[in-house]
Design a protein around this motif. Sequence first.
Motif, short mmCIF file in Angstrom:
data_model
loop_
_atom_site.label_atom_id
_atom_site.label_comp_id
_atom_site.label_asym_id
_atom_site.label_seq_id
_atom_site.Cartn_x
_atom_site.Cartn_y
_atom_site.Cartn_z
N PHE A 130 0.84 -1.21 0.00
CA PHE A 130 0.00 0.00 0.00
C PHE A 130 0.87 1.25 0.00
N TRP A 131 1.89 1.26 0.84
CA TRP A 131 2.76 2.44 0.93
C TRP A 131 3.50 2.73 -0.37
N SER A 132 3.79 1.70 -1.15
CA SER A 132 4.47 1.92 -2.43
C SER A 132 3.58 2.69 -3.40
N HIS A 133 2.26 2.64 -3.18
CA HIS A 133 1.32 3.37 -4.02
C HIS A 133 0.81 4.65 -3.35
N HIS A 134 0.75 4.65 -2.02
CA HIS A 134 0.19 5.79 -1.30
C HIS A 134 1.10 6.16 -0.12
N PRO A 135 2.29 6.67 -0.41
CA PRO A 135 3.26 6.96 0.68
C PRO A 135 2.82 8.07 1.62
N GLU A 136 1.83 8.87 1.20
CA GLU A 136 1.41 9.99 2.04
C GLU A 136 0.50 9.55 3.19
N THR A 137 -0.03 8.33 3.12
CA THR A 137 -0.95 7.84 4.16
C THR A 137 -0.19 7.04 5.21
#
Length: 305
Positions: A130-137
Amino acid sequence: MHMRHPEVEKRPVSRPYALPSFTSLSCFEAAARNNSFKAAAAELNVTPAAVSHQIKALEAEMAQPLFRRQHRGVELTEAGAFLFVAVQRGFEGISGAVREIRGRPEGEDVIIHATTAVSAFWLTPQISHFWSHHPETVVSQVVSDVEPMEDRVDLSIRYGPIPDDDGTYVTLFTDNIVAVGSKEFARRYAVASVADLAAAPLVHVTTRRVEWTGWKDWLGAFGVEAQTGKRTTVNNFMIALQLAQDGVGAVLGWERLIGTLLEQEALVPLVPDHLVSPHPFYLQIHPRASAEARFVAEWIARQAG
């Protein structure tokens, strides 16, 4: 004239709790959760040598090893796994009290609760993806086999029958349940059939919260009424898996959940038979979940599907 008063005998002050130092317990918990002294050191912002020193001191106090040192990390011994569950329960209680006192700040992380096994084998890799796609969350986990208070978490991943109430639940996946053990265990007990398993040592998992499907249901699905071999019962699935790797007994495993152990052949299927799990793994979305938490929930559900 000055008189000398007799020396007052100083008696040691007894502590109300038989606890090692909190520093050593913190190092132990981080190392056990990460299966790595190096990762624990990075998390605690200390050196790996400092973590190793604290854990060696704790092992000396316990008079037995808590970890097996491996080439690519560490793994808990049976005593270590037992202590890890207790430490997690204690830290969870302290954390809950602190959060209650502080209240929830604005912009807090998305918090997901999962058991130790679900986090280690399935959820953590999903969050990394998930972080690889949405690092801001920012996504945080409450990793515990003790049930946290519902107002402390946004999402929970569970196994069992989905509750019949007004809550919000999303089915993630069902799985095949297989009987697994170490290669040495399979050789020692000449396991070739479900009937052979019933006569061999089995590790049972009994917990108050997670309704893990047990040996009685699994054996019964193949016409075997009862176990006749030695029975070992623990209250934590991770401990059960470790006992199986140590050759203590066979354990039931969910193929998708323990895929890494099967790939590494740390555990192997003992018979070709499998049972489709009667219950799914599902996601509970708690009332306090923000729009961001619900977005994370949707993403996890898509990945599971």
